[in-house]
Design an enzyme around this catalytic site. Structure first.
Site, PDB file in Angstrom:
ATOM      1  N   HIS A  69      22.734  -6.716  -4.307  1.00  0.00           N
ATOM      2  CA  HIS A  69      21.317  -6.484  -4.013  1.00  0.00           C
ATOM      3  C   HIS A  69      20.602  -7.833  -3.986  1.00  0.00           C
ATOM      4  CE1 HIS A  69      17.316  -4.295  -5.283  1.00  0.00           C
ATOM      5  NE2 HIS A  69      17.133  -5.125  -4.271  1.00  0.00           N
ATOM      6  N   GLY A 121      12.639   5.476  -6.702  1.00  0.00           N
ATOM      7  CA  GLY A 121      11.719   4.587  -5.987  1.00  0.00           C
ATOM      8  C   GLY A 121      12.392   3.914  -4.792  1.00  0.00           C
ATOM      9  N   HIS A 122      13.629   3.460  -5.000  1.00  0.00           N
ATOM     10  CA  HIS A 122      14.341   2.767  -3.923  1.00  0.00           C
ATOM     11  C   HIS A 122      14.567   3.687  -2.716  1.00  0.00           C
ATOM     12  CE1 HIS A 122      16.985  -0.031  -1.989  1.00  0.00           C
ATOM     13  NE2 HIS A 122      17.931   0.885  -1.924  1.00  0.00           N
ATOM     14  N   ASP A 124      21.313  13.820  -8.316  1.00  0.00           N
ATOM     15  CA  ASP A 124      22.000  14.567  -9.378  1.00  0.00           C
ATOM     16  C   ASP A 124      21.059  14.917 -10.534  1.00  0.00           C
ATOM     17  OD1 ASP A 124      24.457  14.846  -8.110  1.00  0.00           O
ATOM     18  OD2 ASP A 124      25.116  12.855  -8.740  1.00  0.00           O
ATOM     19  N   ILE A 158      13.970 -11.360  -7.600  1.00  0.00           N
ATOM     20  CA  ILE A 158      12.882 -11.624  -6.649  1.00  0.00           C
ATOM     21  C   ILE A 158      12.541 -13.124  -6.590  1.00  0.00           C
ATOM     22  CG2 ILE A 158      11.031 -11.161  -8.369  1.00  0.00           C
ATOM     23  CD1 ILE A 158       9.663  -9.527  -6.064  1.00  0.00           C
ATOM     24  N   HIS A 209      22.852 -19.271   7.966  1.00  0.00           N
ATOM     25  CA  HIS A 209      24.095 -19.238   8.744  1.00  0.00           C
ATOM     26  C   HIS A 209      25.360 -19.255   7.866  1.00  0.00           C
ATOM     27  CE1 HIS A 209      24.895 -23.541   8.013  1.00  0.00           C
ATOM     28  NE2 HIS A 209      23.574 -23.613   7.977  1.00  0.00           N
TER      29      HIS A 209
HETATM   30  C1  LIG Z   1      16.640 -12.443 -15.887  1.00  0.00           C
HETATM   31  C2  LIG Z   1      16.262 -11.071 -16.369  1.00  0.00           C
HETATM   32  C3  LIG Z   1      17.274 -10.031 -15.817  1.00  0.00           C
HETATM   33  C4  LIG Z   1      16.349 -11.111 -17.886  1.00  0.00           C
HETATM   34  O1  LIG Z   1      16.046  -9.870 -18.417  1.00  0.00           O
HETATM   35  P1  LIG Z   1      16.277  -9.616 -20.008  1.00  0.00           P
HETATM   36  O2  LIG Z   1      17.729  -9.804 -20.312  1.00  0.00           O
HETATM   37  O3  LIG Z   1      15.668  -8.282 -20.303  1.00  0.00           O
HETATM   38  O4  LIG Z   1      15.520 -10.812 -20.679  1.00  0.00           O
HETATM   39  P2  LIG Z   1      14.160 -10.825 -21.550  1.00  0.00           P
HETATM   40  O5  LIG Z   1      13.029 -10.232 -20.782  1.00  0.00           O
HETATM   41  O6  LIG Z   1      14.491 -10.252 -22.887  1.00  0.00           O
HETATM   42  O7  LIG Z   1      13.884 -12.382 -21.701  1.00  0.00           O
HETATM   43  C5  LIG Z   1      14.722 -13.228 -22.473  1.00  0.00           C
HETATM   44  C6  LIG Z   1      14.186 -14.650 -22.370  1.00  0.00           C
HETATM   45  O8  LIG Z   1      14.417 -15.135 -21.036  1.00  0.00           O
HETATM   46  C7  LIG Z   1      13.174 -15.518 -20.417  1.00  0.00           C
HETATM   47  N1  LIG Z   1      13.242 -15.076 -19.010  1.00  0.00           N
HETATM   48  C8  LIG Z   1      13.423 -13.816 -18.564  1.00  0.00           C
HETATM   49  N2  LIG Z   1      13.452 -13.789 -17.228  1.00  0.00           N
HETATM   50  C9  LIG Z   1      13.278 -15.052 -16.819  1.00  0.00           C
HETATM   51  C10 LIG Z   1      13.211 -15.660 -15.547  1.00  0.00           C
HETATM   52  N3  LIG Z   1      13.351 -14.917 -14.427  1.00  0.00           N
HETATM   53  N4  LIG Z   1      13.047 -16.989 -15.473  1.00  0.00           N
HETATM   54  C11 LIG Z   1      12.910 -17.736 -16.606  1.00  0.00           C
HETATM   55  N5  LIG Z   1      12.965 -17.226 -17.856  1.00  0.00           N
HETATM   56  C12 LIG Z   1      13.155 -15.884 -17.951  1.00  0.00           C
HETATM   57  C13 LIG Z   1      12.094 -14.774 -21.188  1.00  0.00           C
HETATM   58  O9  LIG Z   1      10.856 -15.429 -21.085  1.00  0.00           O
HETATM   59  C14 LIG Z   1      12.673 -14.791 -22.581  1.00  0.00           C
HETATM   60  O10 LIG Z   1      12.460 -16.057 -23.141  1.00  0.00           O
HETATM   61  P3  LIG Z   1      12.130 -16.225 -24.723  1.00  0.00           P
HETATM   62  O11 LIG Z   1      13.359 -15.732 -25.443  1.00  0.00           O
HETATM   63  O12 LIG Z   1      11.903 -17.691 -24.863  1.00  0.00           O
HETATM   64  O13 LIG Z   1      10.922 -15.373 -24.981  1.00  0.00           O
HETATM   65  C15 LIG Z   1      14.853 -10.606 -15.885  1.00  0.00           C
HETATM   66  O14 LIG Z   1      13.812 -11.205 -16.618  1.00  0.00           O
HETATM   67  C16 LIG Z   1      14.602 -10.880 -14.404  1.00  0.00           C
HETATM   68  O15 LIG Z   1      14.206 -11.984 -13.982  1.00  0.00           O
HETATM   69  N6  LIG Z   1      14.841  -9.830 -13.592  1.00  0.00           N
HETATM   70  C17 LIG Z   1      14.649  -9.850 -12.172  1.00  0.00           C
HETATM   71  C18 LIG Z   1      13.664  -8.749 -11.772  1.00  0.00           C
HETATM   72  C19 LIG Z   1      13.519  -8.616 -10.288  1.00  0.00           C
HETATM   73  O16 LIG Z   1      13.807  -9.511  -9.522  1.00  0.00           O
HETATM   74  N7  LIG Z   1      13.091  -7.448  -9.841  1.00  0.00           N
HETATM   75  C20 LIG Z   1      12.979  -7.145  -8.417  1.00  0.00           C
HETATM   76  C21 LIG Z   1      13.542  -5.775  -8.158  1.00  0.00           C
HETATM   77  S1  LIG Z   1      13.597  -5.423  -6.443  1.00  0.00           S
END
Ligand SMILES: CC(C)(COP(=O)(O)OP(=O)(O)OC[C@H]1O[C@@H](n2cnc3c(N)ncnc32)[C@H](O)[C@@H]1OP(=O)(O)O)[C@@H](O)C(=O)NCCC(=O)NCCS
Length: 213
Positions: free
Chosen positions: A146, A11-12, A33, A167, A137
């Site tokens: 990323h 996708g990226h 790959d 994000i 700045h």
């Molecule tokens: C932070 C992150 C990496 C955690 O992923 P994970 O380890 O799989 O965590 P889980 O989904 O199992 O969530 C664990 C707990 O954290 C909480 N949580 C997850 N992401 C959170 C966030 N961004 N902010 C606040 N709480 C968050 C969940 O609600 C969950 O809480 P609970 O235990 O009370 O139910 C992920 O949720 C995230 O924010 N990823 C960023 C995605 C992104 O920006 N994508 C853009 C791509 S270009």
């Protein structure tokens, strides 16, 4: 301008290809790959094979390369492997971005539409600045980072090697993000972070530590 080759067909890669075309590149071929993708096309550009094919038939003196892999660790490994074999790398900068004349931009950097990079900021090699993020700045962004869509970094922020800023996250001025961090979507960083930390929330708190790479 040498013809461009794109490594990565996920996708990226699609957004990298569209940015490259908008920036005026001609793309000759895509590599991946995953053999099952061979023979497919994206915007009429063929996926022709993987690393072996690239090394055998597309020499570094005739082509420029762009590593279009979203995962930071995998992108780092492929970038270092192909750099060691003599390839040079493009910088893909979308025409609808603003980059200060005093900013430094490294090789294999992707800059998507709507990005702002302000004065004296350093963007190191192999960094992704995704759609609409702002880097103010005198920030220093280390290699293989990323920065996801809609992230805002205030002035004088440091982001350590390999970190991912999710994000819409934000970092206030003069804070330091450690190496190989994951900053969760929407988090607001108001203190320096530990290496290998995963942080979420407003203000952000350490959720867990990752295995070291
Ligand atoms: C932070 C992150 C990496 C955690 O992923 P994970 O380890 O799989 O965590 P889980 O989904 O199992 O969530 C664990 C707990 O954290 C909480 N949580 C997850 N992401 C959170 C966030 N961004 N902010 C606040 N709480 C968050 C969940 O609600 C969950 O809480 P609970 O235990 O009370 O139910 C992920 O949720 C995230 O924010 N990823 C960023 C995605 C992104 O920006 N994508 C853009 C791509 S270009």
């Amino acid at each position: 301008m040498k013809k461009l080759l794109i490594f990565g067909a996920g996708g990226h890669s699609k957004v990298c290809i569209e940015t490259a075309l908008s920036a005026g590149y001609t793309i000759e071929a895509i590599f991946d790959d995953d053999n099952s993708k061979e023979g497919e096309t994206f915007l009429d550009i063929p996926i022709v094979g993987g690393t072996e094919k690239l090394l055998k038939e597309y020499p570094p003196d005739s082509y420029e390369l762009f590593i279009a892999i979203g995962n930071n660790r995998m992108r780092m490994e492929k970038y270092e492997f192909l750099k060691d074999r003599g390839y040079s790398f493009a910088k893909l900068i979308h025409p609808f971005s603003f980059i200060s004349k005093t900013a430094e931009i490294g090789d294999n950097v992707l800059i998507m539409p709507g990005v702002v990079v302000n004065s004296m900021t350093v963007i190191s090699a192999n960094v992704i600045l995704n759609t609409g993020c702002t880097v103010d700045h005198e920030c220093k962004i280390m290699p293989h980072v990323h920065i996801a869509p809609g992230v805002n970094l205030a002035g004088n922020v440091f982001v350590g090697t390999g970190s991912f800023l999710g994000i819409g996250s934000k970092v206030i001025q003069e804070k330091k993000i450690g190496i190989w961090n994951i900053i969760g979507a929407g988090a607001v960083i108001v203190k320096d972070t530990e290496d290998f930390g995963v942080y979420v929330g407003v203000p952000a708190k350490l959720m867990k530590k990752l295995e070291k790479i």
